[in-house]
Design an enzyme around this catalytic site. Sequence first.
Site, PDB file in Angstrom:
ATOM      1  N   HIS A  69       9.706  -1.090  -0.075  1.00  0.00           N
ATOM      2  CA  HIS A  69      10.569  -0.491  -1.090  1.00  0.00           C
ATOM      3  C   HIS A  69      10.647   1.015  -0.832  1.00  0.00           C
ATOM      4  CE1 HIS A  69      10.077  -3.895  -4.298  1.00  0.00           C
ATOM      5  NE2 HIS A  69      10.412  -4.360  -3.109  1.00  0.00           N
ATOM      6  N   GLU A  71      10.006   3.582  -2.620  1.00  0.00           N
ATOM      7  CA  GLU A  71       8.825   4.344  -3.044  1.00  0.00           C
ATOM      8  C   GLU A  71       7.679   4.198  -2.042  1.00  0.00           C
ATOM      9  OE1 GLU A  71      10.265   2.307  -6.954  1.00  0.00           O
ATOM     10  OE2 GLU A  71      10.517   2.025  -4.795  1.00  0.00           O
ATOM     11  N   CYS A  99       9.005  -1.143  -9.540  1.00  0.00           N
ATOM     12  CA  CYS A  99       8.453  -2.459  -9.843  1.00  0.00           C
ATOM     13  C   CYS A  99       6.936  -2.331  -9.998  1.00  0.00           C
ATOM     14  CB  CYS A  99       8.794  -3.442  -8.722  1.00  0.00           C
ATOM     15  SG  CYS A  99       7.951  -3.079  -7.157  1.00  0.00           S
ATOM     16  N   CYS A 102       5.119  -0.994  -6.794  1.00  0.00           N
ATOM     17  CA  CYS A 102       5.288   0.437  -6.557  1.00  0.00           C
ATOM     18  C   CYS A 102       4.591   1.272  -7.630  1.00  0.00           C
ATOM     19  CB  CYS A 102       6.772   0.777  -6.498  1.00  0.00           C
ATOM     20  SG  CYS A 102       7.624   0.038  -5.078  1.00  0.00           S
TER      21      CYS A 102
END
Length: 205
Positions: A69, A71, A99, A102
């Site tokens: 992701h 992040e 999420c 993260c």
Amino acid sequence: MDAPAHDSQQPLSPADERGMRLALDQAHNALLVGEVPVGAVIVRATPEGPQLIATGYNRPITTHDPTAHAEIVALRHAAALLGNYRLPECELYVTLEPCAMCAMALMHARFKRVVFGAPDPKTGAAGSVLDLFAQAQLNHQTQVLGGVMADACGTLLRDFFAERRRQRRQERAASMWMPGPEGPVIPTGEALELHLPGLDEEDDD
């Protein structure tokens, strides 16, 4: 569901707007390679002003990595650059609410602050589905500001998914009429109506 209310009444500062615009630039990079357009940047305060440490954008499809992701990509770059897995002076700007994966990674890294754009009603872990940042039992508390440039961040995501649905409808329509050894593929059965994907305005993916 309403956007999470973490410090949402605070006026938007020039630094936060600049940080989110940089994250949006990264989201467009994700869009260019066919990924869900989410971008992130990590900054650190210095006497001279905010310093850009690392950037990242969604890459799970192109790297075959479910953890890639935006992040996480930015976090890995920042930790490697600074030579430390703890980043207590850093702040992260991301275009979509983090999420659970993260959110926990950012708290493990001891981030000072997280700023996100659009809420995520399906997997958001900063107030939309659950709020990991508000768990007082955890041994680190990260400040959160949500809804920064939410319209711009959300529009980019909505446009991406609308285009992807349109392409899928076109692909289904094309495959339905693709000639085979015995001519076009014709649906069989006792259908009373024939709805062709791409022609039905109410077609839902």
